[in-house]
Design an enzyme around this catalytic site. Structure first.
Site, PDB file in Angstrom:
ATOM      1  N   CYS A   2       0.846  -1.188   0.000  1.00 43.37           N
ATOM      2  CA  CYS A   2       0.000   0.000   0.000  1.00 43.37           C
ATOM      3  C   CYS A   2       0.884   1.241   0.000  1.00 43.37           C
ATOM      4  CB  CYS A   2      -0.930   0.091   1.196  1.00 43.37           C
ATOM      5  SG  CYS A   2      -2.079  -1.266   1.327  1.00 43.37           S
ATOM      6  N   ARG A  27       3.794  -0.234  -4.974  1.00 47.94           N
ATOM      7  CA  ARG A  27       3.551  -0.770  -3.636  1.00 47.94           C
ATOM      8  C   ARG A  27       2.234  -1.541  -3.563  1.00 47.94           C
ATOM      9  NH1 ARG A  27       6.863   2.016   0.139  1.00 47.94           N
ATOM     10  NH2 ARG A  27       5.532   1.316   1.821  1.00 47.94           N
ATOM     11  N   TRP A  75      -2.666  -2.687  -1.664  1.00 47.71           N
ATOM     12  CA  TRP A  75      -2.332  -4.102  -1.819  1.00 47.71           C
ATOM     13  C   TRP A  75      -3.174  -4.805  -0.762  1.00 47.71           C
ATOM     14  CZ3 TRP A  75      -0.197  -8.128   1.067  1.00 47.71           C
ATOM     15  CH2 TRP A  75       0.240  -9.234   0.338  1.00 47.71           C
ATOM     16  N   ASN A 101      -1.637   2.391   5.631  1.00 44.35           N
ATOM     17  CA  ASN A 101      -0.756   1.329   5.156  1.00 44.35           C
ATOM     18  C   ASN A 101      -0.344   0.535   6.375  1.00 44.35           C
ATOM     19  OD1 ASN A 101       1.297  -0.250   4.072  1.00 44.35           O
ATOM     20  ND2 ASN A 101       2.815   1.391   4.149  1.00 44.35           N
ATOM     21  N   GLY A 102      -0.661  -0.770   6.388  1.00 42.67           N
ATOM     22  CA  GLY A 102      -0.307  -1.595   7.540  1.00 42.67           C
ATOM     23  C   GLY A 102      -1.444  -2.547   7.873  1.00 42.67           C
ATOM     24  N   GLU A 488      17.223 -17.743  -7.877  1.00 40.38           N
ATOM     25  CA  GLU A 488      16.826 -16.391  -8.280  1.00 40.38           C
ATOM     26  C   GLU A 488      16.246 -16.390  -9.695  1.00 40.38           C
ATOM     27  OE1 GLU A 488      16.143 -13.757  -6.941  1.00 40.38           O
ATOM     28  OE2 GLU A 488      16.357 -12.181  -8.436  1.00 40.38           O
ATOM     29  N   LYS A 492      12.430 -15.196 -10.658  1.00 44.03           N
ATOM     30  CA  LYS A 492      12.128 -14.154 -11.655  1.00 44.03           C
ATOM     31  C   LYS A 492      11.053 -14.660 -12.610  1.00 44.03           C
ATOM     32  CE  LYS A 492      13.331 -11.373 -10.169  1.00 44.03           C
ATOM     33  NZ  LYS A 492      14.005 -11.268  -8.935  1.00 44.03           N
ATOM     34  N   GLU A 495       7.549 -14.971 -10.869  1.00 42.08           N
ATOM     35  CA  GLU A 495       6.939 -13.686 -10.523  1.00 42.08           C
ATOM     36  C   GLU A 495       6.257 -13.003 -11.695  1.00 42.08           C
ATOM     37  OE1 GLU A 495       9.078 -10.933  -7.470  1.00 42.08           O
ATOM     38  OE2 GLU A 495      10.577 -11.670  -8.876  1.00 42.08           O
ATOM     39  N   HIS A 511      17.787 -36.883  -6.759  1.00 39.11           N
ATOM     40  CA  HIS A 511      17.136 -37.404  -5.547  1.00 39.11           C
ATOM     41  C   HIS A 511      15.630 -37.135  -5.560  1.00 39.11           C
ATOM     42  CE1 HIS A 511      20.979 -38.419  -3.809  1.00 39.11           C
ATOM     43  NE2 HIS A 511      21.428 -37.219  -4.177  1.00 39.11           N
ATOM     44  N   LYS A 610       5.961  -4.250  -4.321  1.00 40.48           N
ATOM     45  CA  LYS A 610       7.408  -4.075  -4.237  1.00 40.48           C
ATOM     46  C   LYS A 610       7.904  -4.151  -2.800  1.00 40.48           C
ATOM     47  CE  LYS A 610      11.344  -3.113  -6.116  1.00 40.48           C
ATOM     48  NZ  LYS A 610      11.938  -4.261  -6.821  1.00 40.48           N
TER      49      LYS A 610
END
Ligand code: AGP
Length: 615
Positions: A2, A27, A75, A101-102, A488, A492, A495, A511, A610
């Site tokens: 947010c 955000r 968000w 925000n929170g 990583e 990517k 996402e 395995h 983000k």
């Protein structure tokens, strides 16, 4: 998560707020909204599900007057993304509007109490409870808005950055924060507030980072008042100069921020390295290490804590620190560390790694580490964020604002700083020989050029990406320093393209995951010419003999893989410990182009934000 923005000044607030929301959209982009107070004392609220562009269409049909306003990009945490759950939320009386925000953890208890006092709720959000509580306190105790906000916040458990306006007062904006960031921009006859400094850039370079548990009352034509929420004691006002420019927030001719940020890496690494390697490459200096020599000399263990991409950088950091400093190193997900009852003492160093510096789990982890007596060091990108302000010391990666939700240049910046840190501490402790320092530092110094060279693989990667646009699963394999690179690369792809991808240590494949391999399961194998190259060749053969397609990342000039892999992407040869920096470039591009081929929004992938400021 947010973004909030607010304005009180002599100009129309609406345009400033909308532009601010666009800069904060990284955000969260589930919904957006704005509340404006007109000079006559009317409160006009416009909100809409989806992006800021939707809000603009909705607001165009209504009144957008006023030089006081607050706005929000969401968000979703409590309640699905829709118009009703969008902020700002307005109190039942219609007098007070609030953006948040929170997370309000005790919202359900507060909601029940308010319902008993006759309040009813329109949304499913925790935030609406807060605005109703402020309304209730204000109406029952006949106090000022700021007193009601303070009293309400004292009853709230959780994290918040809030901005509140009142219908009948076009001259006052009240803001407060606890565990969620809030910046105040101080201009000529105007004040801005925002979750980070990006909406403020271009208006003023004078900013105040509100501290945890502080609130500010911004009044037209009157000095700013900042106090602690708990005690109402005035705080000292620390105005700092912002060093960000507008150009850093623009796409600079690229289609997306992500592509711009991938191609920026030669420059960002130059900025990251500046002044940190001596001219003859015999010495590495990080002021955070210099100033805390004793701590680094006495350390018996280092624990790296981070989330997501930063956690992958931490895994590489572990190898670097072990190799150059010979100190035991552990790597923890911040979210696990904070609840894992870690055993720490004053001989422990905890290094937190975060691009945003606002990740809630990482912040909680460093808080815990401090309470247990550890020395806490931060590796962060955003200057002045909560993590650098809450750590004992640290190093900025200096890669500039990263706006694409998928982290690219921050990852290479983090790995670069961790390499510098490992070398600096290794030198300090006498654990790394001067030849190794020289070899690695020389290659690091050349990294901007090397990355520029690596980026020439762009057209080839774009071609290869077309072969895999419709794959449903991917395996990313690497060994040693490049096992985290594989993780990583897989993250990517997940996402931004929504293709399932797993990163795995190449030798572990046999395995279990090898059972997945068939002609529909491509593998990306990171196989530079390093100490494990011969081993990884046999891993590639294991994949090929089961019909899986292979994209191999190999060192330039190494043709051995050409007959085995389906596609080879060459990267410049560098010392083994630096291969993740170089190998991550084609992986970023591969994920990028597959997502673009699929028509996905790479800068704002679904469900992501983000800056993850909630647990
Ligand atoms: C990276 O591409 C992700 N979007 C995400 O994993 C990110 O790295 C993570 O949320 C940690 O963020 P931070 O570095 O800002 O703490």
């Amino acid at each position: 998560m947010c973004g909030i923005v607010g304005y009180l000044g002599s100009n129309g607030a609406y345009e400033i707020l909308i532009q601010g929301l666009k800069r904060l959209e990284y955000r969260g982009y589930d919904s957006a909204g704005v509340a404006l107070v007109t000079p006559a004392g009317d409160l006009n609220v416009h909100k809409s599900q989806g992006k800021v562009a939707n809000l603009e269409q909705v607001a165009a049909a209504g009144c957008i007057d006023g030089s006081l306003g607050i706005a929000h990009t969401r968000w979703a945490t409590h309640g699905e993304p829709n118009d009703v759950n969008a902020h700002p939320h307005v109190s039942q009386s219609g007098d007070i509007a609030l953006v948040h925000n929170g997370t309000i953890e005790n919202y359900s208890v507060l909601k029940t109490a308010l319902e008993e006092h006759g309040y009813s709720f329109k949304s499913e959000t925790d935030t609406e409870v807060l605005v109703q509580l402020i309304d209730y306190i204000k109406s029952t105790s006949n106090c000022s808005l700021e007193e009601a906000v303070r009293e309400a916040l004292l009853q709230v458990e959780g994290a918040y950055a809030v901005a509140v306006v009142e219908k009948n007062d076009p001259d006052k904006l009240v803001v407060a924060r606890k565990s969620s960031p809030l910046v105040i921009g101080v201009g000529e006859n105007e004040t801005f507030i925002a979750s980070d400094a990006t909406p403020i850039i271009g208006y003023t370079d004078q900013v105040i980072y509100l501290k945890d548990n502080e609130m500010a009352v911004i009044r037209r034509d009157q000095p700013l008042a900042i106090t602690s929420i708990d005690s109402n004691i005035p705080s000292t006002i620390d105005i700092q100069k912002l060093k960000l420019s507008l150009a850093q927030l623009e796409k600079g001719g690229y289609d997306t921020f992500m592509l711009k940020e991938i191609f920026e890496q030669p420059n960002t690494l130059r900025d990251c390295l500046r002044g940190r390697i001596s001219s003859d490459c015999s010495h590495v200096t990080l002021s955070g290490v210099e100033l805390n020599k004793e701590k680094f000399l006495q350390a018996e263990r280092i624990t790296l804590v981070a989330c997501g991409t930063s956690w992958h950088a931490a895994l590489i950091g572990k190898r670097l620190i072990q190799d150059f400093c010979k100190i035991p190193v552990e790597v923890e997900y911040a979210s696990e560390f904070r609840y894992g009852n870690p055993v720490l003492n004053e001989k422990d160093i905890v290094i937190s790694i975060s691009q945003s510096g606002e990740t809630a789990d990482t912040l909680a982890a460093i808080q815990l580490a401090k309470e247990k007596g550890a020395f806490v060091y931060g590796v962060c990108n955003v200057v002045g964020a909560s993590i650098p302000r809450n750590t004992d010391s640290g190093t900025y990666i200096h890669v500039g604002p990263e706006i694409g939700v998928a982290s690219t240049k921050a990852f290479t910046g983090q790995v670069t700083v961790l390499t510098l840190l490992a070398l600096a501490v290794g030198q300090l402790r006498g654990m790394v020989d001067s030849e190794t320092v020289k070899q690695v530092a020389t290659a690091l110094k050349a990294m901007p050029k090397i990355i520029k060279e690596t980026l020439k693989c762009d057209p080839e990667v774009q071609n290869i990406s077309r072969m895999f646009t419709y794959a449903h699963n991917f395996l990313y394999l690497g060994r040693g320093y490049n096992y985290p690179t594989a993780l990583e690369g897989a993250l990517k792809l997940k996402e931004i393209s929504y293709i399932h991808a797993e990163g795995y240590p190449a030798a572990e494949m046999k395995h279990g995951p090898i059972a997945l391999i068939d002609h529909e399961m491509p593998s990306v194998i990171i196989a530079p010419s390093d100490s494990l190259y011969d081993k990884i060749i046999s891993n590639v053969q294991q994949v090929k003999s089961r019909g899986g397609a292979v994209v191999a990342i190999v060192s330039k000039g190494n043709t051995a893989m050409n007959d085995i892999a389906d596609y080879c992407i060459e990267i410049p040869e560098v010392p083994e410990c630096l291969t993740p920096l170089v190998a991550s470039i084609p992986l970023q591009l591969l994920a990028y182009y597959i997502a673009v081929n699929k028509g996905k929004n790479v800068d704002q992938p679904r469900n992501l934000a983000k800056s993850v400021t909630v647990e």
